[in-house]
Scaffold this motif. Structure first.
Motif, short mmCIF file in Angstrom:
data_model
loop_
_atom_site.label_atom_id
_atom_site.label_comp_id
_atom_site.label_asym_id
_atom_site.label_seq_id
_atom_site.Cartn_x
_atom_site.Cartn_y
_atom_site.Cartn_z
N THR A 198 -7.44 13.65 4.19
CA THR A 198 -7.10 14.53 3.08
C THR A 198 -5.70 14.21 2.54
N SER A 199 -5.42 14.73 1.37
CA SER A 199 -4.08 14.55 0.80
C SER A 199 -3.03 15.20 1.69
N GLU A 200 -3.36 16.33 2.31
CA GLU A 200 -2.41 17.01 3.20
C GLU A 200 -2.08 16.15 4.41
N GLU A 201 -3.07 15.44 4.93
CA GLU A 201 -2.83 14.57 6.10
C GLU A 201 -1.96 13.38 5.73
N PHE A 202 -2.24 12.77 4.58
CA PHE A 202 -1.38 11.66 4.13
C PHE A 202 0.04 12.15 3.88
N ALA A 203 0.17 13.33 3.27
CA ALA A 203 1.49 13.88 2.99
C ALA A 203 2.26 14.09 4.29
N TRP A 204 1.61 14.69 5.27
CA TRP A 204 2.25 14.92 6.57
C TRP A 204 2.72 13.60 7.19
N PHE A 205 1.85 12.61 7.21
CA PHE A 205 2.16 11.31 7.82
C PHE A 205 3.35 10.65 7.13
N LEU A 206 3.33 10.61 5.81
CA LEU A 206 4.37 9.89 5.06
C LEU A 206 5.69 10.66 5.01
N VAL A 207 5.62 11.96 4.77
CA VAL A 207 6.84 12.75 4.65
C VAL A 207 7.53 12.88 6.00
N THR A 208 6.76 13.03 7.06
CA THR A 208 7.35 13.11 8.41
C THR A 208 8.07 11.81 8.75
N ARG A 209 7.43 10.69 8.50
CA ARG A 209 8.07 9.40 8.75
C ARG A 209 9.32 9.24 7.90
N GLN A 210 9.22 9.66 6.64
CA GLN A 210 10.37 9.55 5.74
C GLN A 210 11.56 10.35 6.27
N GLN A 211 11.29 11.54 6.80
CA GLN A 211 12.38 12.36 7.31
C GLN A 211 13.06 11.70 8.51
N MET A 248 0.81 -1.20 0.00
CA MET A 248 0.00 0.00 0.00
C MET A 248 0.85 1.26 0.00
N TYR A 249 1.91 1.22 0.75
CA TYR A 249 2.79 2.38 0.79
C TYR A 249 3.37 2.69 -0.59
N TYR A 250 3.60 1.64 -1.38
CA TYR A 250 4.25 1.86 -2.67
C TYR A 250 3.47 2.82 -3.55
N GLN A 251 2.15 2.66 -3.59
CA GLN A 251 1.34 3.54 -4.42
C GLN A 251 1.42 4.97 -3.91
N LEU A 252 1.41 5.15 -2.60
CA LEU A 252 1.49 6.49 -2.04
C LEU A 252 2.85 7.13 -2.27
N TRP A 253 3.88 6.31 -2.34
CA TRP A 253 5.21 6.86 -2.65
C TRP A 253 5.18 7.61 -3.97
N ASN A 254 4.42 7.10 -4.93
CA ASN A 254 4.33 7.78 -6.23
C ASN A 254 3.72 9.17 -6.09
N PHE A 255 2.84 9.33 -5.11
CA PHE A 255 2.14 10.61 -4.96
C PHE A 255 2.88 11.58 -4.05
N PHE A 256 3.66 11.06 -3.11
CA PHE A 256 4.25 11.95 -2.10
C PHE A 256 5.77 11.88 -1.97
N LEU A 257 6.37 10.76 -2.29
CA LEU A 257 7.77 10.58 -1.93
C LEU A 257 8.74 10.54 -3.10
N LYS A 258 8.27 10.73 -4.31
CA LYS A 258 9.20 10.95 -5.41
C LYS A 258 9.87 12.30 -5.21
N ASP A 259 11.03 12.48 -5.80
CA ASP A 259 11.88 13.62 -5.45
C ASP A 259 11.16 14.96 -5.45
N ASP A 260 10.51 15.32 -6.56
CA ASP A 260 9.88 16.63 -6.65
C ASP A 260 8.73 16.77 -5.66
N GLU A 261 7.88 15.74 -5.60
CA GLU A 261 6.75 15.79 -4.70
C GLU A 261 7.21 15.85 -3.24
#
Length: 220
Positions: A74-87, A1-14
């Motif tokens: 929301t997309s903002e909530e998913f972004a916060w969750f995933l990007v924060t963990r990634q950092q 499941m995370y893999y699909q979200l990586w395409n939306f949030f964790l690719k370099d530009d995004e």
């Protein structure tokens, strides 16, 4: 499941774009963090939904399916969750490869100093977010420390390729991660003192404690 979200949030530009947005406008809390974790747990049990989400071609389709399944995220909530963990994970990975950074982090006198060091290296997250992730990791079944009859601790201290034990021990010392105390948490026994993680209503045993205990006994 995370893999699909990586395409939306964790690719370099995004990732870079969302990282800056989150740093400027982080208004999320533990309830949101837990809701997203609950959503992922729900998806793992629902093969059809997991398949649907995996076939989404853009973020809008993904969020639409999420809301159709009664999760108002929301997309903002998913972004916060995933990007924060990634950092946080990227910081741990860098520390593993950089002895000076690892020494700086392990020498931090308090969690505020720890996150300040992280920020100096370009990784932004709060003390609370660090605590939530480390508590979540500590609850993972393979990381449960168990003492056998001769006092040896039988545990797995790596999460993937990253040594995680250092950071959990540090967080325990600061009181960010609660100790293991009992199997079932009392219901709001001392909830007025929510900032103290060592009180009975804040302690916990992880999901696979007794499985780990059985393994430990068989190894003695």
């Amino acid at each position: 499941m995370y893999y699909q979200l990586w395409n939306f949030f964790l690719k370099d530009d995004e990732y870079c774009d969302w990282k800056e947005k989150i740093k400027v406008n982080n208004r999320f809390n533990k309830a949101t963090w837990q809701t997203i974790n609950d959503f992922f747990a729900f998806v793992e049990k629902n093969f059809y939904l997991k398949s649907q989400l995996g076939e989404t071609h853009n973020l809008e389709q993904f969020i639409h399916l999420v809301k159709e399944n009664s999760y108002n995220l929301t997309s903002e909530e998913f972004a916060w969750f995933l990007v924060t963990r990634q950092q946080i994970w990227m910081l741990f990975d860098l520390a593993q490869k950089t002895p000076l950074l690892k020494e700086q982090l392990l020498s931090a006198k308090n969690p505020q100093q720890f996150v300040k060091i992280a920020d100096d290296y370009g990784y932004y997250f709060s003390v609370e977010e660090l605590a939530w992730l480390l508590t979540e990791i500590k609850s993972f079944s393979e990381l449960v420390p168990i003492n056998n009859s001769v006092g040896e601790i039988i545990s797995v201290s790596n999460y993937g390729k990253i040594e995680i034990g250092y950071w959990i021990w540090l967080a325990e010392e600061w009181g960010l991660v609660p100790p293991f105390c009992h199997r079932i948490q009392p219901v709001n026994l001392l909830s007025q003192y929510v900032d103290n993680p060592f009180l009975p209503d804040r302690c916990f045993l992880p999901k696979s404690y007794f499985n780990q205990h059985f393994v430990a006994q068989t190894l003695v």
